[in-house]
Design a protein around this motif. Structure first.
Motif, mmCIF file in Angstrom:
data_model
loop_
_atom_site.group_PDB
_atom_site.id
_atom_site.type_symbol
_atom_site.label_atom_id
_atom_site.label_comp_id
_atom_site.label_asym_id
_atom_site.label_seq_id
_atom_site.Cartn_x
_atom_site.Cartn_y
_atom_site.Cartn_z
ATOM 1 N N TYR A 197 -57.045 26.425 20.929
ATOM 2 C CA TYR A 197 -57.725 27.840 21.152
ATOM 3 C C TYR A 197 -59.049 27.928 20.050
ATOM 4 N N TRP A 198 -58.671 27.665 18.841
ATOM 5 C CA TRP A 198 -59.617 27.624 17.788
ATOM 6 C C TRP A 198 -60.815 26.755 18.148
ATOM 7 N N TYR A 199 -60.759 25.485 18.425
ATOM 8 C CA TYR A 199 -61.526 24.889 18.891
ATOM 9 C C TYR A 199 -62.633 25.386 19.823
ATOM 10 N N VAL A 200 -62.086 25.848 20.958
ATOM 11 C CA VAL A 200 -62.711 26.369 22.266
ATOM 12 C C VAL A 200 -63.543 27.543 21.635
ATOM 13 N N LYS A 201 -62.944 28.314 21.201
ATOM 14 C CA LYS A 201 -63.350 29.668 20.853
ATOM 15 C C LYS A 201 -64.631 29.537 19.862
ATOM 16 N N ASN A 202 -64.478 28.559 18.852
ATOM 17 C CA ASN A 202 -65.339 28.422 17.763
ATOM 18 C C ASN A 202 -66.646 27.682 18.579
ATOM 19 N N ASN A 203 -66.394 26.865 19.597
ATOM 20 C CA ASN A 203 -67.472 26.078 20.125
ATOM 21 C C ASN A 203 -68.508 27.233 20.815
ATOM 22 N N ILE A 204 -67.597 28.194 21.615
ATOM 23 C CA ILE A 204 -68.427 29.069 22.398
ATOM 24 C C ILE A 204 -69.327 30.135 21.512
ATOM 25 N N ILE A 205 -68.699 30.390 20.291
ATOM 26 C CA ILE A 205 -69.513 31.221 19.468
ATOM 27 C C ILE A 205 -70.565 30.622 19.070
ATOM 28 N N PHE A 206 -70.445 29.232 18.398
ATOM 29 C CA PHE A 206 -71.620 28.274 17.674
ATOM 30 C C PHE A 206 -72.840 28.371 18.849
ATOM 31 N N GLU A 207 -72.264 27.957 19.938
ATOM 32 C CA GLU A 207 -73.091 27.945 21.168
ATOM 33 C C GLU A 207 -74.139 29.373 21.492
ATOM 34 N N GLN A 208 -73.471 30.505 21.638
ATOM 35 C CA GLN A 208 -74.047 31.872 21.647
ATOM 36 C C GLN A 208 -74.949 32.069 20.637
ATOM 37 N N VAL A 209 -74.130 32.123 19.595
ATOM 38 C CA VAL A 209 -75.166 32.476 18.286
ATOM 39 C C VAL A 209 -76.449 31.406 18.076
ATOM 40 N N GLY A 210 -76.082 30.217 18.457
ATOM 41 C CA GLY A 210 -77.071 29.083 18.293
ATOM 42 C C GLY A 210 -78.251 29.414 19.207
ATOM 43 N N GLU A 211 -77.687 29.949 20.449
ATOM 44 C CA GLU A 211 -79.036 30.025 21.400
ATOM 45 C C GLU A 211 -79.747 31.492 21.244
ATOM 46 N N LYS A 212 -79.115 32.533 20.886
ATOM 47 C CA LYS A 212 -79.737 33.807 20.092
ATOM 48 C C LYS A 212 -80.621 33.712 19.168
ATOM 49 N N ALA A 213 -80.115 33.009 18.064
ATOM 50 C CA ALA A 213 -80.995 32.999 16.803
ATOM 51 C C ALA A 213 -82.097 31.976 17.041
#
Lengths: 238, 330
Positions: B30-46
């Motif tokens: 769960y931690w891995y998948v969630k972090n992966n998604i956050i990284f992806e979203q933050v990365g794309e926006k920033a």
């Protein structure tokens, strides 16, 4: 009761160790008892069902039926039959189980011949004393309890249960000495015919069992009360 | 009671440990998948220009491997604990049986000594009592020896005197000696077949093997006992089949009877005495002779058969101990 009268008492010796059985038979016969040997559980039950005995000396580890099973069968048919368990087992659980199933006494191997003979004599004497006093007064009622000292059947309220011969003998002794303090030593000497220096816990175990049978609240007894550092007393409170 | 409780206790601990492990694994994923998604979203926006670098797969896979390892270790510990519990139970039975086996002859000896000491026993009876005491002390000696033998076997310390013998002749003689020791009529033992070969053995320990087999046949028979011994040979080994007409062995017990301390508890068994060491000793001795032993029975009431295979001794063969011993002809 004189020793001569105890002679010719019929003893069923249940022991599968051939050498031991032979030695015991020799000694018991020398004392004047009539001995029948059963070599296994099947034989023991057969002889018991077909004959009348005054006492049973019973080993626990036996082929076909063990000593506990035999004691149970004997108790169902003959509640007053004295049973002396003779065994190599020393664990407390075995001792408790033996006594619960109705053995009156328990001797562990190796034992002293003199002690064995004394215990047998004591058990036979008590059996005769008990039979004599019971004829005079077989039924006793106290509180909600009723004891029939002849067939050892009891009732408390509407529950019926059976006493073992030793339980009945202790009860009889306590009732005969109603309102008097009976010491453990006295009980051991008169009911068990044993050296009072040992086995005082045996008395306490039996008293605990009697309280469970007859008291409404065994931890707060009304009939069989403890007298601090003296012993026990049977009383009927108004 | 205590053992049952400890088994249930172990089982509960095991199940709980597995649940904990499974929860950690799920949290991990769960931690891995969630972090992966956050990284992806933050990365794309920033900064969409920045090439997004997802968290490395290595710690994720490594974590799963470690957790799986932990789980496997737990399973192994659980298995080991259960084996230990079973052994403890067998050992307790063994102690109870040995106590009984030691105390019975001891009580008998004490009884006869006290009888002789306190009574006027006629001379004839005295002799009989001495004989019975001798038998009891023999029984004690045998038991003590077998316990000592077991201790030596466990330490793999053997004190064997290997020598070459004629197979059928020697085995036959040993079996007849065992029969004599147990006061058996030798005529109830029927020998057949022919091995016609030499074998290398330590006579004393092979005597123990047949003492134990004969003793078992006596203990576990109800009808008049009959023992059949059959010799056979093949190219490399000689076979000795030892069978009786006793009460036999239940099928589910065949594999277990050679285990240390194992005893069969059955209502129909005419003898309840023993330590559970006899057949274990048999197997260990035969193993030590580079042989094999097997048990057979068609079921309860149909007799038991033990097949012993021993290697044939040939001139080319070196002795089992490396020294060739004298040829013994009995």
């Amino acid at each position: 009761m004189s020793d001569e009268q105890l002679e010719k008492s019929k003893i069923l010796l249940v022991e599968d160790e051939e050498n031991l059985a032979h030695g015991l038979e020799y000694n018991l016969s020398e004392e004047g008892y009539l001995v029948t040997i059963a070599r296994d559980g099947k034989e023991a039950l057969k002889y018991f069902d077909e004959n009348d005995f005054d006492l049973i000396v019973l080993d626990i580890m036996l082929p076909y039926f063990n000593g506990f099973e035999i004691a149970k069968h004997v108790r169902e048919k003959h509640p007053q039959m004295p049973i002396l368990m003779l065994t190599a087992r020393t664990q407390v659980e075995d001792r408790v189980k033996g006594l619960e199933l109705g053995a009156d006494d328990y001797l562990t191997k190796p034992f002293h011949l003199k002690e064995l003979l004394l215990r047998i004599k004591g058990m036979l004497k008590r059996k005769n004393w008990y039979q004599k006093v019971v004829i005079e007064n077989p039924i006793y009622i106290f509180g909600n309890n009723e004891i029939n000292f002849e067939n050892l059947k009891c009732s408390k309220d509407k529950n019926e249960f059976q006493l073992t011969s030793y339980e009945a003998m202790i009860m009889k002794y306590l009732i005969e000495n109603k309102d008097k303090v009976v010491t453990r030593k006295e009980l051991l000497e008169n009911v068990w015919n044993m050296n009072p220096d040992i086995e005082t816990r045996t008395v306490d175990n039996f008293i605990a069992r009697l309280r469970k049978h007859f008291e409404d609240d065994p931890s707060n007894p009304k009939f069989i009360v403890s007298v601090r550092s003296a012993g026990y007393m049977f009383q009927i409170q108004d | 009671m205590r053992r049952k409780h400890s088994f249930v206790y172990n089982l509960v601990i095991f199940i709980l440990a597995q649940l904990v492990w499974l929860s950690i694994l799920l949290l991990w994923i769960y931690w891995y998948v969630k972090n992966n998604i956050i990284f992806e979203q933050v990365g794309e926006k920033a900064s969409p220009q920045i090439v997004y670098d997802a968290p490395s797969v290595f710690p994720f896979v490594g974590g799963i491997v470690l957790l799986t390892g932990l789980s496997v270790s737990l399973v192994l510990i659980f298995r080991h604990l259960n084996i230990q519990l079973k052994l403890n139970e067998l050992y307790d039975n063994f102690i109870a049986n040995v106590t009984h086996e030691l105390k019975s002859p001891l009580s008998s000896i004490q009884l006869y000594l006290e009888t002789l000491n306190t009574r006027n026993v006629p001379e004839e009876k005295k002799k009989e009592f001495y004989g019975l005491m001798m038998r009891d002390s023999e029984r004690l000696k045998k038991l003590v020896n077998s316990i000592l033998e077991i201790a030596m076997m466990d330490k793999k310390k053997f004190n064997r005197e290997f020598e070459v013998y004629k197979a059928d002749e020697t085995i036959k003689k040993i079996i007849l000696e065992s029969a004599e020791q147990f006061n058996l009529d030798p005529n109830i033992i029927k020998f057949s077949g022919d091995a016609g070969c030499d074998i290398m053995l330590d006579r004393n320990s092979i005597k123990t093997v047949f003492d134990n087999l004969v003793d078992n046949s006596i203990k576990y028979s109800v009808a008049p006992l009959e023992i059949m011994v059959k010799f056979k040979r093949s190219t490399k080994k000689t076979e000795i089949e030892f069978s009786d007409n006793g009460i036999g062995i239940p099928h589910d017990q065949i594999k277990k009877i050679f285990q240390k301390f194992h005893r069969i508890y059955d209502k129909d068994i005419p003898n309840v005495k023993g330590t559970g060491l006899g057949l274990y000793v048999v197997r260990e001795i035969i193993k030590n002779h580079k042989g094999k032993v097997f048990a057979f029975s068609e079921g309860k009431g149909k007799g038991a058969k033990f097949k012993i295979e021993l290697p044939i001794y040939t001139e080319k063969k070196k002795s089992l101990r490396g020294n060739k011993k004298d040829f013994k002809n009995e």
